[in-house]
Design a protein around this motif. Sequence first.
Motif, PDB file in Angstrom:
ATOM      1  N   THR A  52      43.136 -40.854  26.488  1.00 15.35           N
ATOM      2  CA  THR A  52      42.755 -39.685  25.697  1.00 15.35           C
ATOM      3  C   THR A  52      42.212 -38.576  26.584  1.00 15.35           C
ATOM      4  O   THR A  52      41.387 -38.813  27.463  1.00 15.35           O
ATOM      5  N   ASP A  53      42.686 -37.351  26.364  1.00 14.56           N
ATOM      6  CA  ASP A  53      42.193 -36.206  27.124  1.00 14.56           C
ATOM      7  C   ASP A  53      40.741 -35.922  26.760  1.00 14.56           C
ATOM      8  O   ASP A  53      40.319 -36.098  25.609  1.00 14.56           O
TER       9      ASP A  53
ATOM     10  N   GLY B 111      42.340 -35.341  18.461  1.00  9.29           N
ATOM     11  CA  GLY B 111      43.019 -36.209  19.412  1.00  9.29           C
ATOM     12  C   GLY B 111      42.420 -36.188  20.800  1.00  9.29           C
ATOM     13  O   GLY B 111      42.953 -36.824  21.718  1.00  9.29           O
ATOM     14  N   ARG B 112      41.285 -35.496  20.960  1.00  4.23           N
ATOM     15  CA  ARG B 112      40.619 -35.405  22.260  1.00  4.23           C
ATOM     16  C   ARG B 112      39.158 -35.808  22.120  1.00  4.23           C
ATOM     17  O   ARG B 112      38.613 -35.878  21.022  1.00  4.23           O
ATOM     18  N   LEU B 113      38.520 -36.055  23.251  1.00  3.25           N
ATOM     19  CA  LEU B 113      37.103 -36.384  23.296  1.00  3.25           C
ATOM     20  C   LEU B 113      36.335 -35.222  23.920  1.00  3.25           C
ATOM     21  O   LEU B 113      36.897 -34.442  24.698  1.00  3.25           O
TER      22      LEU B 113
ATOM     23  N   HIS C  63      31.482 -39.613  26.120  1.00  2.00           N
ATOM     24  CA  HIS C  63      32.587 -38.897  25.491  1.00  2.00           C
ATOM     25  C   HIS C  63      32.463 -39.075  23.982  1.00  2.00           C
ATOM     26  O   HIS C  63      32.349 -40.202  23.491  1.00  2.00           O
TER      27      HIS C  63
ATOM     28  N   ASP D 215      33.859 -38.583  20.080  1.00  2.61           N
ATOM     29  CA  ASP D 215      35.038 -38.432  19.227  1.00  2.61           C
ATOM     30  C   ASP D 215      34.594 -37.728  17.953  1.00  2.61           C
ATOM     31  O   ASP D 215      34.006 -38.341  17.065  1.00  2.61           O
TER      32      ASP D 215
ATOM     33  N   HIS E 157      33.154 -45.401  25.780  1.00  5.22           N
ATOM     34  CA  HIS E 157      32.883 -43.971  25.879  1.00  5.22           C
ATOM     35  C   HIS E 157      31.581 -43.680  26.625  1.00  5.22           C
ATOM     36  O   HIS E 157      31.099 -42.542  26.605  1.00  5.22           O
TER      37      HIS E 157
END
Length: 240
Positions: free
Chosen positions: A2-3, A51-53, A174, A176, A219
């Motif tokens: 994941t970006d 769709g990213r963190l 990170h 979400d 994360h």
Amino acid sequence: MTDVVDVDDEDTWPEPVREFVRRHAKTFGADEEDTGDLEDYGFAAGNYLRGRLLKAYHCTRLLDHEKADIQQDGLRKLDSAMIEKRLAKARACGQLTQEREIGLFDGYNDHDQQFRNDQVSAVVGRRAFDDQPEGFWRLLSTWGGEAIYHWYDDHTPEQHYLRSLGTPSIVVVHLDLNLRGSKDHFFSPALGRTFLRAHLKRDNAHCAVSYACSIPSEHIIEIQQPGDPAYDAHPHLPSK
């Protein structure tokens, strides 16, 4: 993989965020207030970062076993059971007496924790540690977190003792933002304004986030402490 979006690095910004700052940079005046939720700009973090963190930093003070626990189990959002478990483990490793454990837990329960519970607090934008180091000093210098130490005056025996425990720690995480907890994630100042300030090279290009979910171990990216180059790059933070 994941970006990850880092407010401090425009190369990581997805196209929706880039388009957002291009669209609003010319009208974002120097006197813009850093309050509100940017409804006027239509910035929805869950949509722009879908769709990213998002990279963020949780500031705390950790005992050795707590560092290992976070690396293994992640960061749990604040609640009574988490505080009770944290105090019990500190007593089990000899850091608290039973009397002090009970007193700290009673202090937590005796005060309204509604605005702290069910969330993990963090900051988005690493430059906050240089712009406003005083905002992190107590978090990094006093063990237990605000839910425990906030109720004691600076010169009380409890405050002095809590400052003797643990090590200043910046937990790199990170987030979400598409996950939902019992309440919405909350940014102050608004995240959209933070991206705009970063793009325009303004001061205070960072924001606090109340993240309404626990953060899993995958994360948890790194735990930085005094002696680590990344921590020591901020000379105005506590060094011990």
